[in-house]
Design a protein around this motif. Structure first.
Motif, mmCIF file in Angstrom:
data_model
loop_
_atom_site.group_PDB
_atom_site.id
_atom_site.type_symbol
_atom_site.label_atom_id
_atom_site.label_comp_id
_atom_site.label_asym_id
_atom_site.label_seq_id
_atom_site.Cartn_x
_atom_site.Cartn_y
_atom_site.Cartn_z
ATOM 1 N N TYR A 151 0.750 -1.201 0.003
ATOM 2 C CA TYR A 151 -0.015 0.118 0.053
ATOM 3 C C TYR A 151 0.961 1.270 -0.009
ATOM 4 O O TYR A 151 0.665 2.251 -0.767
ATOM 5 C CB TYR A 151 -0.847 -0.005 1.035
ATOM 6 N N LEU A 155 0.500 2.922 -3.562
ATOM 7 C CA LEU A 155 -0.687 3.833 -3.535
ATOM 8 C C LEU A 155 -0.371 5.190 -2.785
ATOM 9 O O LEU A 155 -1.366 5.873 -2.764
ATOM 10 C CB LEU A 155 -1.815 2.925 -3.092
ATOM 11 N N GLN A 164 -1.428 4.247 -9.086
ATOM 12 C CA GLN A 164 -2.442 5.170 -8.473
ATOM 13 C C GLN A 164 -3.333 5.453 -9.669
ATOM 14 O O GLN A 164 -4.737 5.202 -9.529
ATOM 15 C CB GLN A 164 -1.630 6.450 -7.853
ATOM 16 N N GLY A 168 -5.536 2.994 -7.971
ATOM 17 C CA GLY A 168 -6.328 4.040 -7.192
ATOM 18 C C GLY A 168 -7.599 4.851 -7.572
ATOM 19 O O GLY A 168 -8.534 5.095 -6.808
ATOM 20 N N ILE A 171 -10.403 2.361 -7.093
ATOM 21 C CA ILE A 171 -10.699 2.375 -5.780
ATOM 22 C C ILE A 171 -11.631 3.395 -5.227
ATOM 23 O O ILE A 171 -12.618 3.356 -4.969
ATOM 24 C CB ILE A 171 -9.586 2.123 -4.920
ATOM 25 N N VAL A 190 -5.599 7.393 -1.923
ATOM 26 C CA VAL A 190 -6.197 6.320 -1.289
ATOM 27 C C VAL A 190 -6.136 5.991 -0.040
ATOM 28 O O VAL A 190 -4.797 5.769 0.324
ATOM 29 C CB VAL A 190 -6.173 4.954 -2.322
ATOM 30 N N PHE A 195 -8.267 0.867 0.608
ATOM 31 C CA PHE A 195 -7.477 -0.098 -0.058
ATOM 32 C C PHE A 195 -8.099 -1.483 0.251
ATOM 33 O O PHE A 195 -8.156 -2.483 -0.440
ATOM 34 C CB PHE A 195 -6.088 -0.033 0.089
ATOM 35 N N TYR A 198 -11.301 -2.615 -0.800
ATOM 36 C CA TYR A 198 -11.050 -3.034 -2.366
ATOM 37 C C TYR A 198 -10.774 -4.391 -2.423
ATOM 38 O O TYR A 198 -11.366 -5.168 -3.090
ATOM 39 C CB TYR A 198 -10.170 -2.094 -2.990
#
Length: 307
Positions: A151, A155, A164, A168, A171, A190, A195, A198
């Motif tokens: 993560y 992201l 992203q 991202g 998401i 995000v 995350f 998702y």
């Protein structure tokens, strides 16, 4: 593909293979490190027997993450966020495809497609020959720490712009009420909770396998269908890497080490991120990654509230 037979015949006739060397270590009085790796293999074998049902045969796409070093007789299944960049650097150095010092190989070059052949590139007969004769190894990591690292790297950090935009934005569009136009276009902000939501969203699984950076290690490397001779761990990276390089006949090659304090910092970041996640979502996420905990003998992190 056949993957359970163990052969101690050297595939090239040039000397002792890494697999032979490991076999010899297992026969005599084992060193403390050799004992650790023998126990890990046994734990993995028992866990596979206990927790997996009869499975389908391996397909070529199942072998995509298994990289081949024909010169040394090595098979390495790479798991992203478990020092895989440095292992690819080492394999390039060992094979002569890069500088002899792995640290001199830029990360983009280490990940360049085609530089390191994949087991999926070979015919079934060639795959089976390598599975019987080569030393197969993988490196794993505590699943939630690896997830937090993925993560942060893909992201949250500025260099993750491509991820992203790809993940991202999806998401944000799917899970955030009233997202801003900037967030919809860039996917750059995000939240960790988004995350995780998702990952747990049934639509994500319907879309296909998880991205390799957060896919479960067992789903990438299939340790209950492929025989792994060495199960290395991120938590003991230096010792385990030296063990593999010794078997590969390259004990003088130094595995690139993370900066001092990096391991402790990664643990602290994971704890901080999961502290704000509800027990309900923690339990569901543990269910998603449970097999990695079981197969690779990881304890549930103390900061989780699963009950």
């Amino acid at each position: 593909f056949e993957s359970s037979a163990v052969s101690t015949s050297w595939f090239g006739g040039k000397g002792r293979s890494p697999l032979q060397m490991l076999y010899d270590l297992d026969q005599g009085p084992r060193s403390a490190l050799a004992e650790v790796h023998w126990q890990r293999r046994e734990l993995l074998r028992r866990a596979c027997s206990r927790h997996t049902r009869r499975q389908r045969l391996l397909r070529p796409e199942d072998l995509r993450h298994v990289l081949v070093d024909d010169a040394r007789g090595l098979l390495y299944c790479y798991v992203p966020k478990v020092a895989c960049t440095n292992w690819k650097r080492v394999l390039l150095a060992l094979s002569g495809r890069g500088p002899s010092d792995p640290r001199a190989i830029p990360a983009p070059e280490a990940h360049a497609p085609g530089l390191l052949p994949s087991l999926a590139d070979f015919s079934p007969a060639e795959v089976n020959r390598r599975l019987r004769a080569y030393l197969a190894f993988l490196f794993v990591r505590e699943p939630f720490e690896r997830l937090a690292s993925a993560y942060r790297n893909k992201l949250q950090r500025p260099w993750g712009a491509a991820f992203q935009r790809r993940f991202g934005t999806d998401i944000v569009r799917r899970l955030r009420p009233r997202p801003s136009p900037d967030a919809l276009a860039r996917g750059h902000d995000v939240r960790f909770s988004e995350f995780l939501a998702y990952l747990l969203d049934p639509r994500t699984r319907r879309d296909g396998p998880l991205n390799e950076h957060w896919e479960r290690a067992h789903a990438l490397c299939h340790p209950c269908r492929l025989r792994y001779d060495v199960v290395g761990k991120f938590e003991t990276l230096a010792e385990d890497a030296a063990f593999v390089l010794g078997l590969a006949g390259a004990p003088g090659l130094r595995f690139p080490e993370p900066p001092p304090g990096a391991r402790a910092a990664a643990r602290d970041r994971a704890e901080r991120l999961f502290r704000d996640i509800s027990p309900f979502y923690q339990r569901r996420l543990f269910g998603l990654y449970k097999m990695d905990f079981l197969l690779f003998n990881y304890s549930v992190p103390s900061y989780l509230r699963l009950r």
